[in-house]
Design an enzyme around this catalytic site. Structure first.
Site, PDB file in Angstrom:
ATOM      1  N   LYS A 110     -73.646  28.267 107.829  1.00 10.44           N
ATOM      2  CA  LYS A 110     -72.861  27.068 108.113  1.00 10.44           C
ATOM      3  C   LYS A 110     -72.439  26.428 106.791  1.00 10.44           C
ATOM      4  O   LYS A 110     -73.249  25.817 106.100  1.00 10.44           O
ATOM      5  CB  LYS A 110     -73.640  26.043 108.941  1.00 10.44           C
ATOM      6  N   GLY A 122     -79.271  20.942  99.853  1.00  9.05           N
ATOM      7  CA  GLY A 122     -78.637  19.666 100.153  1.00  9.05           C
ATOM      8  C   GLY A 122     -79.574  18.510  99.864  1.00  9.05           C
ATOM      9  O   GLY A 122     -80.460  18.605  99.014  1.00  9.05           O
ATOM     10  N   SER A 123     -79.416  17.431 100.594  1.00  7.66           N
ATOM     11  CA  SER A 123     -80.178  16.210 100.325  1.00  7.66           C
ATOM     12  C   SER A 123     -81.597  16.298 100.873  1.00  7.66           C
ATOM     13  O   SER A 123     -81.880  17.029 101.833  1.00  7.66           O
ATOM     14  CB  SER A 123     -79.473  15.003 100.947  1.00  7.66           C
ATOM     15  N   GLU A 132     -83.832  23.616  98.872  1.00 12.26           N
ATOM     16  CA  GLU A 132     -83.476  23.211  97.510  1.00 12.26           C
ATOM     17  C   GLU A 132     -82.774  21.874  97.656  1.00 12.26           C
ATOM     18  O   GLU A 132     -81.646  21.802  98.133  1.00 12.26           O
ATOM     19  CB  GLU A 132     -82.576  24.273  96.872  1.00 12.26           C
ATOM     20  N   CYS A 144     -76.766  19.512  91.642  1.00 10.37           N
ATOM     21  CA  CYS A 144     -78.128  19.106  92.023  1.00 10.37           C
ATOM     22  C   CYS A 144     -79.052  18.927  90.821  1.00 10.37           C
ATOM     23  O   CYS A 144     -79.943  18.084  90.842  1.00 10.37           O
ATOM     24  CB  CYS A 144     -78.726  20.117  93.003  1.00 10.37           C
ATOM     25  N   GLU A 149     -80.791   9.684  93.560  1.00  8.13           N
ATOM     26  CA  GLU A 149     -79.769  10.670  93.223  1.00  8.13           C
ATOM     27  C   GLU A 149     -78.391  10.113  93.598  1.00  8.13           C
ATOM     28  O   GLU A 149     -78.164   9.728  94.741  1.00  8.13           O
ATOM     29  CB  GLU A 149     -80.015  11.977  93.962  1.00  8.13           C
TER      30      GLU A 149
END
Length: 423
Positions: A114, A167-168, A190, A224, A321
């Site tokens: 996705k 992602g977050s 990650e 990231c 972040e």
């Protein structure tokens, strides 16, 4: 299919990616505001290189023979984990796609990928090229959609055997919860980062300025591992700041298809507004905005690189972040202080150290709790070098053979040996 057959198809897939580099680079530039020149020179060739690395490993997956006690013999098999759900972000669509697909396909897994809803196009092109390369139908499936629907369906699906996500941290928690509530599928994550860069007094200042600047402003800060917290030893702080501002003033922002441009627009309006909101937070909480931090022009999501000084550890811009072109610049006195402040975060994805002193480099790199430490460089990624998070930056590793092992299960097989002359 044998490992060598898988490897041959993956090699052909890589060749097709390189033949279509112009189209693929253009799709990521249009979708995500990434620089076309960087996509063409680095991202797309990097995707092909990733495929070739794991294609070479596909026929070298093997278990071990075990020396068991008494009259038994045993061995292990490394079997593909099964159907992999891969949920990838929008900042590096090509590299993230094959960071997951390379090792999963080499292991013999099938996949449901996705892509991020902000950057759906290149993933569809990869699915098309996979078919041309000879990948069997149903092995690599691309499903476009939103995280709360398509992503949630993957995470909770009873027939998906593993989920890998970049992602977050917030979304990572939801994926873990859905995986646990469904079939207890293993998860590799990650996640976010607030990575520190420590610059010591003996550093080459010009080199340090270049490393620090690119480590946060490359890809418009949407990376990231971005070194958003820069700690400079007090003896060189003023000189460093002066040179850093000069570099920021020479930075060219504009059309990502223009080869003279250093920074394109942020990925979408939501991210654009989020970054500007963090910049306002920094000003309200007492940090000094040294340069940049404003919208550029009235059309498009362009933001000038923001450099904050007088930043304290408890400020929002030092803790959360931002995922944008915002640097927090701080000074330190001693190595011990720098280590303590570098570790004062819930994240642990990456860190950088700039020094000519080998003892300092060794001590600091072993003291910072992060998955990858760059010495006198930054964002020096390589497909043979595993990286991933400590703490709330997640777990599991991307790249290297460590990533391949995440898509394999170990099965032990034991059989009796009757009348063996030795045990």
């Amino acid at each position: 299919m044998s490992g060598s057959e898988r490897g041959m198809i993956m090699m052909k897939f890589a060749d097709l990616i390189e033949k279509n580099v112009e189209e693929l680079a253009a799709l990521d530039a249009i979708n995500g505001g990434k620089l076309f020149s960087h996509c063409k020179a680095m991202d797309i060739p990097g995707a092909a290189r990733n495929l070739r690395y794991y294609a070479g490993a596909a026929d070298k997956i093997h278990g071990t023979v075990l020396k068991l006690s008494k009259g038994f013999q045993g061995y292990t098999l490394r079997e593909p984990i099964g159907v992999v759900g891969s949920i990838i972000p929008w900042n590096f669509p090509a590299i993230m796609f094959f960071m997951k697909a390379g090792p999963a396909l080499a292991a013999g897994c099938s996949m449901v990928v996705k892509p991020a809803e902000q950057t759906p196009l290149s993933a569809l092109y990869y699915a098309y090229l996979a078919k041309l390369a000879g990948l069997p139908d149903g092995v690599l499936n691309v499903v476009n959609g939103f995280g709360e629907t398509a992503g949630a369906a993957i995470s909770s699906h009873m027939d998906i055997d593993k989920v890998t996500f970049t992602g977050s941290t917030e979304v990572g928690r939801k994926i873990m919860a859905a995986a646990a509530a469904s079939n207890l599928k293993p998860v590799s994550l990650e996640l976010g980062g607030k990575s520190p860069l420590l610059i010591f007094e003996d550093a080459d200042i010009d080199q340090a300025v270049n490393i620090a600047f690119n480590a946060i402003f490359y890809n418009k800060g949407e990376i990231c591992v971005a070194s958003s917290r820069v700690y400079v030893q007090e003896g060189i702080y003023q000189t460093f700041v002066k040179k850093l501002v000069e570099k920021a003033n020479a930075w060219v922002i504009g059309d990502p298809f223009d080869p003279r441009v250093n920074q394109g627009p942020q990925t979408d309006k939501k991210q654009f507004e989020k970054i500007l909101s963090y910049i306002e937070h920094g000003k309200r909480e007492g940090a000094t905005l040294l340069t940049g931090g404003k919208r550029l022009g009235s059309k498009g999501f362009y933001i000038e690189p923001a450099i904050f000084t007088d930043v304290k550890e408890d400020m929002t811009i030092a803790k959360e972040e931002i995922f944008g072109p915002v640097m927090s610049l701080m000074k330190f006195k001693t190595m011990e202080e720098a280590i303590k402040r570098a570790n004062n975060t819930t994240y642990g994805l990456a860190a950088g150290v700039i020094t000519k002193n080998l003892n300092v480099a060794n001590t600091v790199s072993r003291s910072i709790r992060a998955g990858i430490i760059w010495l006198n460089c930054y964002t020096a990624f390589d497909v043979d070098c595993p990286y991933g998070g400590y703490k709330m930056s997640g777990f599991g590793r991307e790249f290297g053979l460590d990533a391949l092992n995440q898509y394999l299960q170990i099965k032990s097989i034991v059989t009796p040996i009757h009348d063996s002359p030795w045990h």
